[in-house]
Design a protein around this motif. Structure first.
Motif, PDB file in Angstrom:
ATOM      1  N   ASP A 114       0.863  -1.182   0.000  1.00  0.00           N
ATOM      2  CA  ASP A 114       0.000   0.000   0.000  1.00  0.00           C
ATOM      3  C   ASP A 114       0.899   1.231   0.000  1.00  0.00           C
ATOM      4  OD1 ASP A 114      -1.796   2.048   0.445  1.00  0.00           O
ATOM      5  OD2 ASP A 114      -3.007   0.932   1.879  1.00  0.00           O
ATOM      6  N   GLN A 116       0.097   4.351   0.006  1.00  0.00           N
ATOM      7  CA  GLN A 116      -0.372   5.418   0.889  1.00  0.00           C
ATOM      8  C   GLN A 116       0.048   5.174   2.335  1.00  0.00           C
ATOM      9  OE1 GLN A 116      -4.573   6.075   0.651  1.00  0.00           O
ATOM     10  NE2 GLN A 116      -4.568   7.770   2.092  1.00  0.00           N
ATOM     11  N   ASN A 117      -0.103   3.942   2.812  1.00  0.00           N
ATOM     12  CA  ASN A 117       0.261   3.628   4.194  1.00  0.00           C
ATOM     13  C   ASN A 117       1.714   3.215   4.352  1.00  0.00           C
ATOM     14  OD1 ASN A 117      -2.417   4.064   5.021  1.00  0.00           O
ATOM     15  ND2 ASN A 117      -2.988   1.949   4.528  1.00  0.00           N
ATOM     16  N   LYS A 118       2.416   3.028   3.250  1.00  0.00           N
ATOM     17  CA  LYS A 118       3.810   2.586   3.279  1.00  0.00           C
ATOM     18  C   LYS A 118       3.964   1.274   4.044  1.00  0.00           C
ATOM     19  CE  LYS A 118       5.164   6.133   0.948  1.00  0.00           C
ATOM     20  NZ  LYS A 118       5.582   5.954  -0.470  1.00  0.00           N
ATOM     21  N   SER A 120       2.209  -3.101   3.929  1.00  0.00           N
ATOM     22  CA  SER A 120       1.300  -4.048   3.281  1.00  0.00           C
ATOM     23  C   SER A 120       0.326  -4.690   4.252  1.00  0.00           C
ATOM     24  CB  SER A 120       2.106  -5.145   2.578  1.00  0.00           C
ATOM     25  OG  SER A 120       2.794  -5.933   3.529  1.00  0.00           O
ATOM     26  N   GLY A 121       0.666  -4.671   5.537  1.00  0.00           N
ATOM     27  CA  GLY A 121      -0.143  -5.385   6.516  1.00  0.00           C
ATOM     28  C   GLY A 121       0.317  -6.811   6.722  1.00  0.00           C
ATOM     29  N   ASP A 126       6.770  -6.924   5.553  1.00  0.00           N
ATOM     30  CA  ASP A 126       7.194  -5.582   5.961  1.00  0.00           C
ATOM     31  C   ASP A 126       8.511  -5.623   6.723  1.00  0.00           C
ATOM     32  OD1 ASP A 126       4.914  -4.656   4.784  1.00  0.00           O
ATOM     33  OD2 ASP A 126       3.765  -4.490   6.645  1.00  0.00           O
TER      34      ASP A 126
END
Length: 385
Positions: A114, A116-118, A120-121, A126
């Motif tokens: 993502d 925008q959020n920098k 991936s979840g 990450d």
């Protein structure tokens, strides 16, 4: 014709018919497909486990990560192919610490990056600084395919000292990007990377875009089985399908669905039984049948319950004094004995009845008989006036 001659003739005809039918029969083989076994239906990676076992590997199938942390990392490969959305940050850190001590972790990227959020979840992606993107059709079209390739969409893995690459059918819609530039090996299809391998401490991490190539129906295609052998060679293999224990409700639903259904049905029937009315509904009394006497009795009962005996008796005594003042204006200024004598004269009642009616009201509660007697004396005196 004799009877035994007829039987002999029938037997000869029947034998001839059997020989003729036998000469026309042709044996053939037919394979009946009954579909996957129940074990294969429950375990999509059963074929992969059997393949590794046939190679002489020590293969374990676990539902949690708890067992892997007690093993020696240098001799273990962990195939983490289950959904990981329930993994906590502490579990991810424990897994990476195990890998850093010499283990080999193979896992599937689950979330897209993502911008925008920098993030991936996907905690593993990450932390390792890996990013997964979805590849559009226009990106695939920009990459030319060579004529020598029979299927340009296949993923190719080139090895040193090998003339031809290994081919795998990864899902070409997804692409892995090594944002930290730590990968030392990879496998690409035209326009996308589907496998990245990087060092993590003393261990090794292999990230894949998908693991469907090792499922029962696909492991025999292309070089899928070879890739599984290549990534796990010389080590024991632990295949993890789930990272969380099922809760009590999930276990009950899995093993005792009929019992739970019967319990719910019993509760519903019990609630219906106790909620229903017993007997006919009672209609409210019609307002037209109520009489003045009922209202007076109801008012008296209300005053008796809430105001008490003293209030009712004092109201009756006050009513008697009011009647006496009408007959004798100076009644309130007379002494108590004169008031009793005057009321005796006006009502023509015995002196003891008058005195009984006008005596001061006690604070203590009277019995039902005493209260009734006192009210009777007061009403008799009031009516006489």
């Amino acid at each position: 014709m004799k009877r035994h001659h007829l039987l002999f003739l029938l037997a000869a005809v029947l034998g001839a018919l059997l020989l003729f039918a036998g000469s026309k029969l042709q044996p053939y083989d037919e394979v009946l497909e009954h579909g996957p076994s129940p074990e294969a239906q429950r375990d999509p990676y059963l074929a992969a486990r059997l393949f590794l076992s046939s190679q002489g590997r020590d293969v374990h199938h676990d539902e949690t990560l708890a067992g892997i942390f007690g093993t020696e990392p240098g001799s273990q490969v962990l195939l983490l192919l289950a959904q990981r959305e329930m993994m906590t940050a502490q579990q991810v850190q424990n897994l990476l610490d195990w890998t850093a001590r010499g283990g080999h972790l193979i896992f599937v990227a689950e979330q897209l990056w993502d911008e925008q959020n920098k993030a991936s979840g996907d905690l593993l992606l990450d932390v390792l600084n890996l990013q997964q993107y979805e590849v559009g059709e226009e990106d695939k079209a920009d990459v030319p395919a060579t004529a020598a390739e029979t299927n340009p969409q296949l993923t190719r893995l080139y090895l040193e000292n090998e003339e031809a690459p290994a081919y795998m059918a990864f899902d070409t819609r997804f692409h892995l990007y090594d944002a930290g530039s730590k990968a030392h090996a990879w496998a690409n299809s035209p326009g996308a990377t589907h496998m990245l391998q990087l060092r993590h401490g003393a261990g090794l991490v292999t990230a894949l875009t998908d693991s469907w190539i090792w499922q029962n129906g696909n492991i025999g295609r292309y070089d899928h089985a070879w890739l599984l052998w290549y990534l796990t060679q010389d080590r024991a293999v632990t295949l993890v399908h789930a990272t969380e224990h099922a809760n009590l409700l999930q276990l009950l639903l899995r093993h005792f669905p009929e019992t739970l259904a019967a319990l719910v049905l019993t509760l519903l029937l019990g609630a219906w039984h106790f909620a229903q009315r017993h007997g006919p509904l009672q209609q409210p009394a019609a307002r037209g049948r109520r009489q003045l006497q009922e209202h007076l009795r109801g008012s008296a009962d209300f005053l008796y319950r809430h105001a008490g005996q003293q209030h009712l008796l004092s109201r009756l005594q006050e009513d008697i004094r009011c009647q006496a003042r009408r007959r004798h204006a100076a009644f309130d200024s007379l002494p108590y004995a004169e008031q009793c004598r005057l009321l005796q004269t006006l009502s023509r009642l015995p002196a003891k009845d008058v005195e009984q009616a006008l005596r001061p009201i006690r604070e203590t509660r009277l019995s039902a008989a005493e209260f009734t007697r006192q009210v009777s004396h007061l009403q008799s005196l009031r009516n006489a006036l």
